[in-house]
Design an enzyme around this catalytic site. Structure first.
Site, short mmCIF file in Angstrom:
data_model
loop_
_atom_site.label_atom_id
_atom_site.label_comp_id
_atom_site.label_asym_id
_atom_site.label_seq_id
_atom_site.Cartn_x
_atom_site.Cartn_y
_atom_site.Cartn_z
CG MET A 19 -1.99 -1.09 1.19
SD MET A 19 -3.04 -1.07 2.66
CE MET A 19 -1.92 -1.81 3.88
CB CYS A 102 -1.89 0.24 -9.26
SG CYS A 102 -2.12 1.97 -8.77
N GLY A 205 -9.20 -8.06 -0.81
CA GLY A 205 -10.38 -7.22 -0.95
C GLY A 205 -11.46 -7.56 0.05
#
Length: 325
Positions: A19, A102, A205
């Site tokens: 991240m 991304c 996710g």
């Protein structure tokens, strides 16, 4: 045991997602202490690396205590990616991970990140070249497809496996979704259940709780969970998930004393890594998450994100302890 190249991992592994501005050495150190099995750096620009950009080079800072760790790289040009891989090899990570997921516009418009989902031929060729160019195991993180009309993840998984990758992490959204809506674990499961696929498949996710981790292990059979946003300001999540997966019991959320202790360590690690000024600045975005859910905390948050003096910051932490315990 699960294997990625010669790296041995638990049968069901917990991974820290790469991240931007989050997965740096201070935060990774804390996640490691709370039991994460495999971590990745912030994503590194291949173009930035080969041009010796200071910000890109600093993202290659890894420490022995973090292993096993992968460096994640993104780019659209094969030559640049290969040269970047050579620079990455110099810091001796355990894995090279390619970012094909991304969704950010400035990355996608160059054909990098999730942008390459529009050109699977190029994705496969570039991946194969990278695999041939390094002795390190190569893994990939990607998404289901560009949009709901182009869910290509099964073709992508097969072709990347054929190109030689050793594991695949799949974010259960399309590029068009960005981070909205709900991650579709069922579509990721079509890859895991594909008889052609034999590499580890990690789901990413909306894996936010110990119960989520247990569900994707027991119901979907994934090889692990890649945790992203749910870990921000919450490195305890890995210990909580492992405890629940092993015992079926929930560990209580950390109290104020524990939160203050860990956020202090985060700040100290950041200062040790980047110096006092940058360490203070780069820890600020984490405060809201560390103290999330505490009523009437806003005045303290405002002070924490505006205070430049280290001694004063530690005094604020002491005040927080006095008021909320």
């Amino acid at each position: 045991m699960l294997k990625i190249g010669n790296i041995q991992l638990p049968d069901f592994s917990l991974l820290l997602a790469p991240m931007e501005d989050i997965s740096d050495p201070p935060f990774r150190t804390l996640c490691k202490e709370f039991g994460v099995d495999l971590m990745f750096t912030e994503f590194v620009s291949s173009e930035g690396l080969i041009r010796d950009a200071a910000k890109s080079a600093m993202k290659l800072d890894i420490f022995e205590t973090e292993r096993p760790i992968g460096v994640q790289v993104f780019g659209h040009d094969v030559y640049s990616m290969l040269k970047a891989v050579e620079k990455i090899e110099e810091v001796q990570p355990d894995i090279i991970d390619i970012n094909y997921g991304c969704p950010v516009k400035k990355v996608v418009t160059k054909g990098a990140g999730a942008g390459i989902l529009k050109d699977i031929d190029k994705m496969q060729k570039m991946t194969a070249e990278i695999v041939k160019h390094t002795d390190l195991p190569v893994t990939v993180k990607t998404r289901l497809g560009w949009d709901d009309n182009s869910i290509v993840i099964n073709e992508v998984a097969e072709r990347l496996q054929d190109a030689g990758i050793k594991a695949l992490s799949i974010h259960g959204r399309t590029r068009k979704q960005m981070y909205t809506g709900t991650a579709d674990w069922y579509k990721i499961a079509t890859v895991k259940n594909n008889p052609r696929i034999h590499i580890p498949i990690f789901a990413n996710g909306d894996i936010k709780t110990p119960e989520d981790a247990k569900r994707i292990r027991d119901e979907f059979g994934f090889d692990g969970a890649m945790i992203g946003r749910a870990a921000i300001g919450n490195p305890w999540i890995f210990a909580q998930m492992k405890h629940f997966l092993t015992t079926g019991k929930i560990i209580e959320k950390p109290d104020i004393a524990e939160r203050v202790k860990v956020v202090k360590k985060h700040l100290e690690l950041a200062i040790k890594w980047k110096g006092e000024r940058l360490g203070i600045l780069e820890t600020r975005p984490h405060y809201s998450n560390y103290f999330k859910g505490i009523p009437n905390f806003k005045p303290f948050r405002v002070r924490l994100v505006t205070e430049d003096n280290l001694e004063n910051i530690f005094s604020i932490f002491d005040e927080i302890m006095m008021k909320f315990t």
